[in-house]
Scaffold this motif. Structure first.
Motif, PDB file in Angstrom:
ATOM      1  N   VAL A  70       0.847  -1.197   0.000  1.00  0.00           N
ATOM      2  CA  VAL A  70       0.000   0.000   0.000  1.00  0.00           C
ATOM      3  C   VAL A  70       0.878   1.241   0.000  1.00  0.00           C
ATOM      4  O   VAL A  70       1.837   1.334   0.762  1.00  0.00           O
ATOM      5  N   ILE A  71       0.553   2.172  -0.886  1.00  0.00           N
ATOM      6  CA  ILE A  71       1.205   3.479  -0.892  1.00  0.00           C
ATOM      7  C   ILE A  71       0.122   4.550  -0.823  1.00  0.00           C
ATOM      8  O   ILE A  71      -0.882   4.475  -1.547  1.00  0.00           O
ATOM      9  N   VAL A  72       0.306   5.516   0.066  1.00  0.00           N
ATOM     10  CA  VAL A  72      -0.639   6.627   0.191  1.00  0.00           C
ATOM     11  C   VAL A  72      -0.117   7.817  -0.592  1.00  0.00           C
ATOM     12  O   VAL A  72       1.044   8.227  -0.428  1.00  0.00           O
ATOM     13  N   LEU A  73      -0.957   8.345  -1.465  1.00  0.00           N
ATOM     14  CA  LEU A  73      -0.624   9.549  -2.225  1.00  0.00           C
ATOM     15  C   LEU A  73      -1.496  10.698  -1.723  1.00  0.00           C
ATOM     16  O   LEU A  73      -2.722  10.576  -1.643  1.00  0.00           O
TER      17      LEU A  73
ATOM     18  N   THR B 253      -1.327  -1.170  -4.262  1.00  0.00           N
ATOM     19  CA  THR B 253      -2.612  -0.646  -3.799  1.00  0.00           C
ATOM     20  C   THR B 253      -2.407   0.808  -3.383  1.00  0.00           C
ATOM     21  O   THR B 253      -1.591   1.091  -2.503  1.00  0.00           O
ATOM     22  N   VAL B 254      -3.122   1.710  -4.038  1.00  0.00           N
ATOM     23  CA  VAL B 254      -2.934   3.138  -3.785  1.00  0.00           C
ATOM     24  C   VAL B 254      -4.117   3.693  -2.990  1.00  0.00           C
ATOM     25  O   VAL B 254      -5.270   3.451  -3.332  1.00  0.00           O
TER      26      VAL B 254
ATOM     27  N   ASP C 216      -2.148   0.631   5.776  1.00  0.00           N
ATOM     28  CA  ASP C 216      -0.938  -0.179   5.950  1.00  0.00           C
ATOM     29  C   ASP C 216       0.184   0.375   5.080  1.00  0.00           C
ATOM     30  O   ASP C 216       0.992  -0.379   4.532  1.00  0.00           O
ATOM     31  N   ALA C 217       0.241   1.673   4.931  1.00  0.00           N
ATOM     32  CA  ALA C 217       1.151   2.288   3.967  1.00  0.00           C
ATOM     33  C   ALA C 217       2.616   1.942   4.207  1.00  0.00           C
ATOM     34  O   ALA C 217       3.115   2.065   5.325  1.00  0.00           O
ATOM     35  N   ALA C 218       3.275   1.520   3.140  1.00  0.00           N
ATOM     36  CA  ALA C 218       4.722   1.342   3.177  1.00  0.00           C
ATOM     37  C   ALA C 218       5.400   2.687   2.971  1.00  0.00           C
ATOM     38  O   ALA C 218       6.555   2.880   3.363  1.00  0.00           O
TER      39      ALA C 218
END
Ligand code: ZN
Length: 274
Positions: free
Chosen positions: A62-65, A128-129, A154-156
């Motif tokens: 997971v990456i949060v933008l 997963t964004v 669960d952002a990496a």
């Protein structure tokens, strides 16, 4: 790969129900998806289906933008001016309108556009964004809520995308802000490493580091709520200076935005080791 077949059948049935078209006419549409990851020789040979390719699929990342600001902020000055927790015992305005180029291209539109491009580039690679806002017409969310969205995930990695608005003559170039001092473990080495990978990626893509802030494209910051409140590796990418004519030309161009997005997405893949 077997799981795709019900989808193929379902699509065919729906279309057949609407227009009575033969199912076979529509299956080619799904061919590119069905054949992903299967070498041409595998489908033509008599060897067993490549089941092993699916068992080695790595777990989702997971990456949060976080696209800076929002298009509705300007019309709601009181709402975005209210004070919210900014970490380190401080408070800060909920959000700001952001800057713009001298020609009037607003930062919120730039950050939204580039973020969508990064999102698409990551999604294609199986990431997963999570986005902190859903459009470019709303208000906020406030900076503390943006951080909370990331903290609940669960952002990496968490990447806030911005462009700067320095009025200093000749000020140009990108910089990546990281939390300093680190208020928790995630704000320490992981955040600095994330910032460094992004700085290196933007440099490799041909963007020049800022000549007016930070050092070699990196800037440690203790005043950004999004960084102070983060419990995940988190950075701000300031893609360039919107008030600089040369930077503005790149920031406002389709080619420029695509180049920023590819550089950011590529660096993020490096950071997560994919
Ligand atoms: Zn900004």
């Amino acid at each position: 790969m077997r799981r795709w077949w019900p989808t193929v059948v379902a699509v065919g049935l729906v279309v057949a129900g609407c227009g009575g078209e033969p199912v076979a006419e529509h299956t080619p549409v799904l061919d590119p998806i069905v054949t992903v990851g299967i070498p041409p020789s595998a489908s033509a040979s008599s060897s067993p289906p490549p089941v092993a390719t699916t068992t080695s699929t790595p777990p989702p990342v997971v990456i949060v933008l976080n696209p800076g600001h929002n298009g509705g902020n300007g019309g709601h000055p009181d709402e975005i001016a209210r004070q919210v927790p900014a970490g380190a015992g401080k408070t800060k305005e909920c959000d700001t309108t952001g800057t713009q180029t001298n020609a009037g291209y607003p930062e919120h539109a730039f950050t939204w556009d580039v973020t969508l491009r990064v999102r698409d580039a990551l999604a294609i690679r199986g990431v997963t964004v999570v986005m902190t806002r859903e459009n470019d017409t709303g208000v906020g969310p406030c900076v503390d809520e943006r951080a909370a969205i990331a903290n609940r995930s669960d952002a990496a990695a968490v990447v806030s995308i911005h462009a700067d608005g320095s009025e200093a003559a000749g000020a140009h170039g990108f910089h990546v802000a990281y939390p300093l001092p680190a208020l928790n473990e995630a704000q320490g080495e992981p955040s600095l490493r994330l910032a460094t990978v992004l700085r290196d990626g933007l440099g490799k893509a041909g963007f020049a580091p800022a000549n007016y802030i930070g050092q070699n494209g990196l800037d440690g910051r203790g005043d950004l709520a999004g960084l102070n409140l983060s419990e995940k590796p988190s950075v701000f990418v300031e893609c360039g200076n919107m008030r600089d004519a040369a930077d503005a030309g790149v920031l406002g161009s389709e080619d420029g935005k695509q180049r920023y997005a590819v550089a950011i997405a590529t660096a993020l893949m490096t950071y997560i080791g994919r």
